[in-house]
Design an enzyme around this catalytic site. Sequence first.
Site, short mmCIF file in Angstrom:
data_model
loop_
_atom_site.label_atom_id
_atom_site.label_comp_id
_atom_site.label_asym_id
_atom_site.label_seq_id
_atom_site.Cartn_x
_atom_site.Cartn_y
_atom_site.Cartn_z
CB SER A 209 -0.97 -0.04 1.19
OG SER A 209 -2.00 0.92 1.03
CG ASP A 337 -4.92 -4.19 -3.73
OD1 ASP A 337 -4.95 -4.41 -2.51
OD2 ASP A 337 -3.93 -4.42 -4.43
CG HIS A 451 -5.67 -2.48 0.38
ND1 HIS A 451 -4.84 -2.36 -0.71
CD2 HIS A 451 -5.23 -1.55 1.27
CE1 HIS A 451 -3.96 -1.41 -0.50
NE2 HIS A 451 -4.16 -0.90 0.70
#
Length: 552
Positions: A209, A337, A451
Amino acid sequence: MLLLVLLSGVWLNSASAAKLGVVQTEGGKVEGKNYKMGLFRSVDVFKGIPFADVPKKWEKPKSHPGWSGILKATEYRDRCLQLTLLQKKTHGSEDCLYLNIFVPQGGSLSMNLPVMVYLFGGAFLLGASNDVEVLGNSLYDGKELADRGDVIVVTVNYRVGTLGFLSTGDARLPGNYGLWDQHAAISWVHRNIEAFGGNPDNITIFGQSSGAASVSFQMLSPHSKGLFRRAITQGGVALSPWALQKKPMALTKKIARRVGCSKSNEDEMLECLKMSDPVGLTLAGKTDVLLILGKGTVMDLLELSPVVDGDFIPDHPSKLFHNAAQFDYMAGINSMDGHLFAGVDVPSINMKNETTVKEVTGLLSGLTKEKGNAAVSSAYDVYTSHWGLTPLQAVVKKTVADIETDFLFLVPTQIALQLHANNTRGARTYSYLFNMKTRIPGFPIWVEAEHAEDLQYLFGKPFSMSMIYLPRHRDLSKYMIAYWTNFARTGDPNKGDSRVPVLWPVFNKHHQLYLTLNHKMNKNSVSYDLRSDYVNYWTRTYSTLPSIKTPN
């Protein structure tokens, strides 16, 4: 027989006894703790080693002055000062620039091991090197990855939020302090890791991320030359639309208003900010969740991030890939995600009630507002071309998740892979899609990999917390650890000390091959041109549409 038993006991004890003990670093001596991992295996763990001095507000990190005696490196140190998850208060400390080292040992002391330095995610607002505790076990605990992959794992803290990324967009408050912290940590590892049994010329940085975007920025910075050899980005790159501040001075003025430093003279405002309480400044960086309801997207909340500063990031990231040509690069995303973010922007996708065409066009309008109505119309046509006259609600809802995944994660990652492959000088490029079905309860049946769901497998949780996982999860964890650590060792995820289930081909400018990661890997796990119709739309059609002027 008694003698044989005694001799066997002595042999077993000596065969499993390798451990580092006290290690000399540039700042002083450190002593960690040794954890048994198996009959002949253990991991030396050093927690809370300082890699820089206590940072001054909005200044680059400086060298640590060192210490006398032996530093007992057995406890994690405070995270950097930041908001709590609910944004009601802060936690952490300004004294936070510490790292943790996990060194695998066999019967004899390890030497010349590959090194993997992990940068945590958290929207540049939250996170720590030992974050997300479950049953007393940090998500980023490196013991399983180190032991199973025979690599040294390092996890690092860096400044986040207002203290890490506030900027005026010029030399007065250039920003990127969190990136400079990461750079200082990687530099410390390069200088000191040989004493722990690591190879300073074989360092891989990896992250997820905003940590992945950070890895990307470290690759692109001219300051990184010679510091590391390879890089892995998981669900984020410097080209992600949330990874770069667009209007840093406007945000700084907003923070100034919140802490009572609103002044017409900018220099006076900055002096006031520099004298302000760090806790108040951190609280002032909280996101305005209510402001986006009905007129924006989650992406509008992610304001504090790196900037083009003319120094660490000398130009727009898309123009800096010549700096990354030296690094082997592996990048990918999770198949959904964007689902968590889409669930905030269009809540109905996770509910039984209908997701309407108006909600889909509303999401597109929020994501493409800089291009106006023409973009909404063209994107809608591309994303609904498979719907038919009466699409099932599951199809409509999944389309919303796909839109957000593509826009925030997949397309920027594909562009980064292409730019790396186009610029590389002998370094290799690899692309993946992680699509193990979600383990998060309560989501609709069509939801795939969320995610950050890849991290539990990479850090070996199916082995360290085996009671809450199944054999298929351990299979996937074994595969990921093998690919990642082989890549760290050789620059090729197929070659190293670990066997892999499928040969992972190189991604290049002529053949854009990628590997799908899950527990059922076979020859069909390799494919090419990942979601190319959608990548082409965003990179060719959308990017050529004229921008419209928007009010500040």
